[in-house]
Enzyme design. Structure first.
Site, mmCIF file in Angstrom:
data_model
loop_
_atom_site.group_PDB
_atom_site.id
_atom_site.type_symbol
_atom_site.label_atom_id
_atom_site.label_comp_id
_atom_site.label_asym_id
_atom_site.label_seq_id
_atom_site.Cartn_x
_atom_site.Cartn_y
_atom_site.Cartn_z
ATOM 1 N N HIS A 161 34.597 -1.221 -0.332
ATOM 2 C CA HIS A 161 33.947 0.087 -0.259
ATOM 3 C C HIS A 161 32.439 -0.014 -0.059
ATOM 4 O O HIS A 161 31.796 0.971 0.321
ATOM 5 C CB HIS A 161 34.257 0.890 -1.527
ATOM 6 C CG HIS A 161 34.366 2.363 -1.301
ATOM 7 N ND1 HIS A 161 33.703 3.029 -0.283
ATOM 8 C CD2 HIS A 161 35.056 3.320 -1.971
ATOM 9 C CE1 HIS A 161 33.983 4.318 -0.343
ATOM 10 N NE2 HIS A 161 34.807 4.524 -1.346
ATOM 11 N N ASP A 364 47.750 4.974 14.892
ATOM 12 C CA ASP A 364 48.987 4.770 15.647
ATOM 13 C C ASP A 364 48.943 3.391 16.306
ATOM 14 O O ASP A 364 48.142 3.143 17.197
ATOM 15 C CB ASP A 364 49.116 5.870 16.710
ATOM 16 C CG ASP A 364 50.361 5.722 17.584
ATOM 17 O OD1 ASP A 364 51.151 4.786 17.365
ATOM 18 O OD2 ASP A 364 50.514 6.544 18.511
#
Length: 420
Positions: A161, A364
């Site tokens: 992060h 995707d």
């Protein structure tokens, strides 16, 4: 090759950038926001996919796309090191991302139950973990593709992060998907551009948290009719529209405040990160993947939150959102007394993030969008929840989080039932 009860990890390796990309500086500093928010941890997320489409071998396709994608995101193949000033920075070593190919031949997508807890496959088996010879705390991202008996697969990611926020990690994963589907590179070129982030002086360094809580996991689905009922009620009472985030934030905050039994005059806090890419120069230069958020905090007396009509709480949240640009500009100019990134984190605080549009649901790799996305971190120092899209093909929003302890779980669930 390592084996477990449910998953066989058939190949584990460092995937380095291919096709160039070595023109980055030897080391790159992180931004003030990267450093400001207590982000020295990995975010853990898993997404599940149907098989078929362009993918004959998901692991092979994603591995090859990862190597090519790292040529564009070259710093991600580096390592986090401590600078001469004692701060973390990225050394652009090009050593690579830890990649694991795994198989869970006993399980299909339906067996995973949309990654609801308790998990059918323990999260440790769906997430990558390098061997002791590699220091994972220096790594920036790790990825595992677990192929299932039905032809579907799960992609487990751990990203640091300090280098990525949610939108940034989504940009990176979408770039890998772009390449896996046959594009020559990311649809939008990434930029490091940490110098675009303001760096005002830190007035009050944030101390590390010291109180740990034994949170239980919460999950609640909000179908469209339940969400629309809240939004319609607000519109009737105010002649204004509110967003799904506004509506569900109000529901979750009030339900939690009622459940945990704070003293009437005690402060109750609601904290949410807001993307501020549109407020800095990073917005126009490409895909900025560093932390670029401002934490908004709404604070009211506990009794007021518990008794307030839902429309009033929605109004408080909308006011906080409306003041974002002015507050961020003041922070950027150093015009603040208390550091706004030093947000409250005690049990009197609900932290809520919205992952529905950060990009994870649009990744995707060649077989379509994920059926479901699940965060897998286990938090003990703060009450944190996340809004997600419900598992396809369902519509609406799923709330997952660790926001109450066992003693308050039943009351919290009962409060939420009013709205579902």
């Amino acid at each position: 090759m390592t084996m477990s009860f449910t998953v066989t990890k058939v190949a584990e390796e460092l995937v380095a950038p291919s096709g160039g990309g070595g023109g980055a500086q030897p080391s790159l500093p992180l931004s003030s926001i990267d450093h400001a928010m207590g982000l020295k941890f990995f975010v853990e997320v898993v997404a599940t996919y149907e098989g078929g489409g362009l993918l004959q071998s998901p692991a092979d396709a994603i591995r090859a796309a990862l190597a090519r994608g790292l040529a564009h995101y070259y710093p991600v193949a580096g390592r986090l090191v401590v600078s001469d000033e004692g701060e973390l920075e990225v050394a652009c070593t090009g050593e690579g991302v830890w990649f694991v190919e795994a198989k869970a031949s006993r399980y299909s997508l339906s067996d995973l139950r949309n990654l609801e807890f308790p998990l059918a496959i323990p999260k440790e088996e769906l997430l990558p973990c390098p061997p002791p010879s590699l220091d994972q705390h220096e790594m920036i991202l790790m990825l595992q593709v677990t192929e299932l008996k039905c032809g579907g697969f799960a992609v487990g990611v751990k990203f640091h992060h300090m280098v990525f926020d949610g939108i940034g990690a989504g940009l990176f994963l979408k770039a890998i998907g772009d390449i896996a589907r046959g594009l020559p590179g990311p649809a939008v070129e990434p930029v490091w551009l940490r110098e675009a982030i303001p760096a005002p002086p830190i007035r009050h360094p944030k101390p590390p948290p010291t109180v740990a809580y034994n949170f239980v996991r919460s999950l609640r689905d909000f179908p469209p009719h339940a969400i629309n009922a809240i939004k319609d009620s607000y519109a009737r009472g105010t002649s204004h529209r509110c967003s799904t985030f506004d509506a569900l934030s109000a529901v979750l905050w009030r339900s939690r405040v009622r459940a945990i039994g704070l003293a009437p005059e005690a402060d109750a806090h609601f904290v949410f990160p807001a993307d501020v890419r549109h407020l800095v120069n990073a917005a126009a230069a490409g895909a900025y993947y560093g932390n670029c958020v401002y934490c908004s905090t709404v604070s009211k007396k506990s009794e007021l939150v518990a008794r307030a009509p839902m429309a009033e709480i929605v109004g408080w949240i909308r006011e906080a959102k409306a003041s974002l640009a002015a507050k961020f500009a003041a922070w950027a100019a150093g015009d603040f007394e208390d550091d706004p990134f030093r947000v409250p984190i005690g049990y009197d605080t609900l932290n809520l993030s919205d992952w529905r549009r950060v990009g994870f649901h649009e990744v995707d790799y060649g077989s379509g969008a994920p059926r479901f996305v699940a965060p897998l971190n286990h938090h003990v120092f703060f009450a944190g929840g996340i809004l997600l899209k419900r598992p396809a093909p369902e519509q609406g929003v799923r709330f997952v989080g660790q926001v109450v302890t066992r003693e308050h779980e039943e009351d919290f669930v009962q409060q939420l039932k009013e709205f579902v």
